[in-house]
Design a protein around this motif. Structure first.
Motif, short mmCIF file in Angstrom:
data_model
loop_
_atom_site.label_atom_id
_atom_site.label_comp_id
_atom_site.label_asym_id
_atom_site.label_seq_id
_atom_site.Cartn_x
_atom_site.Cartn_y
_atom_site.Cartn_z
N ASP A 28 47.51 37.47 31.22
CA ASP A 28 47.55 37.28 31.95
C ASP A 28 47.72 38.83 32.14
O ASP A 28 48.65 39.64 31.98
N GLU A 29 46.84 40.07 32.22
CA GLU A 29 47.00 41.37 32.22
C GLU A 29 48.06 42.08 33.61
O GLU A 29 48.51 42.64 33.31
N GLN A 71 36.26 42.40 29.75
CA GLN A 71 37.45 42.13 30.91
C GLN A 71 37.02 41.69 32.05
O GLN A 71 36.37 42.37 32.57
N ILE A 72 37.48 41.05 32.29
CA ILE A 72 37.29 40.35 34.06
C ILE A 72 38.56 40.97 34.82
O ILE A 72 39.45 40.20 34.92
N PRO A 97 37.13 37.74 27.07
CA PRO A 97 37.14 38.68 27.25
C PRO A 97 39.20 38.47 27.91
O PRO A 97 39.29 37.27 28.47
N SER A 98 39.57 39.71 28.14
CA SER A 98 40.33 39.57 29.03
C SER A 98 40.91 39.33 30.62
O SER A 98 39.75 39.80 31.20
N PHE A 99 41.96 39.15 30.31
CA PHE A 99 41.42 38.48 32.54
C PHE A 99 43.01 39.60 32.86
O PHE A 99 44.40 39.15 32.60
N ALA A 100 42.73 40.01 34.97
CA ALA A 100 43.48 40.23 34.93
C ALA A 100 43.16 39.72 36.49
O ALA A 100 42.32 40.22 37.08
N LYS A 165 52.47 48.55 37.33
CA LYS A 165 53.51 48.81 38.65
C LYS A 165 52.81 47.04 40.11
O LYS A 165 53.29 47.19 41.15
N ILE A 166 51.13 47.21 39.81
CA ILE A 166 51.29 45.51 40.53
C ILE A 166 52.17 44.66 40.31
O ILE A 166 52.40 44.23 39.76
#
Length: 178
Positions: A28-29, A71-72, A97-100, A165-166
């Motif tokens: 996960d991003e 991207q999700i 997709p990529s996930f964040a 930074k999140i």
């Protein structure tokens, strides 16, 4: 009892997907590496409900495929749904997709903020004279992007935004500081 048995005989059953006995993992991003053993942690899951409505997991995946989503970005409360959805993407031979999964905004008592619970809305804050720049600045501060007290526009936030930074943990909102 006879009525119940008669309904059971004619009622459609939910359709479940049998999950393999293997782990599904992804990076996960925001949350980093995540892994789930679907068979032991989730089990077979519903893809069509007994009322013939397609279930959330399948509906999301099919909708994303139809829209070519790559991207999700969504709340961390949905992180555990992602391995089931990845399995569905694979079974449908579709690109994953990529996930964040971003942290949630919580009230002081630990519950998720929501309008139905009477929590402040953006419109309500603006009615109290809080500027959009103050709101963006406060949220950017919670997300580790700027120092406390900074006011900035969404466009200005783009110039300093750094996803690394999140924080991974949910964030408690104190609207009294605005």
């Amino acid at each position: 009892m006879a009525e119940r048995d008669a309904r059971a005989a004619t009622r459609r059953h939910a359709l479940r997907l049998h999950v393999p006995g293997e782990k599904v993992s992804f990076v996960d991003e925001i949350q980093g590496f995540y892994e789930q053993d679907l068979a032991s942690e989730c089990g077979d899951f519903v893809v069509r409900r007994s009322d013939s409505v397609f279930a959330y997991q399948l509906a999301c995946v099919v909708d994303d495929i139809a829209q070519s989503v790559t991207q999700i970005v969504r709340g961390s409360d949905l992180l555990s749904s992602t391995p089931r959805q990845i399995l569905l993407y694979e079974l449908l031979d579709a690109p994953i997709p990529s996930f964040a999964h971003h942290p949630l905004l919580l009230a002081h008592d630990g519950r998720r903020l929501s309008k139905r619970d009477g929590d402040s809305t953006i419109a309500g804050m603006r009615e109290r004279g809080i500027t959009p720049q103050a709101i963006v600045g406060y949220l950017a501060y919670l997300a580790g992007q700027v120092e406390a007290g900074e006011c900035l526009s969404a466009a200005e936030l783009l110039d300093v935004f750094d996803a690394a930074k999140i924080p991974r943990e949910d964030m408690t909102v104190d609207l009294g500081c605005l």
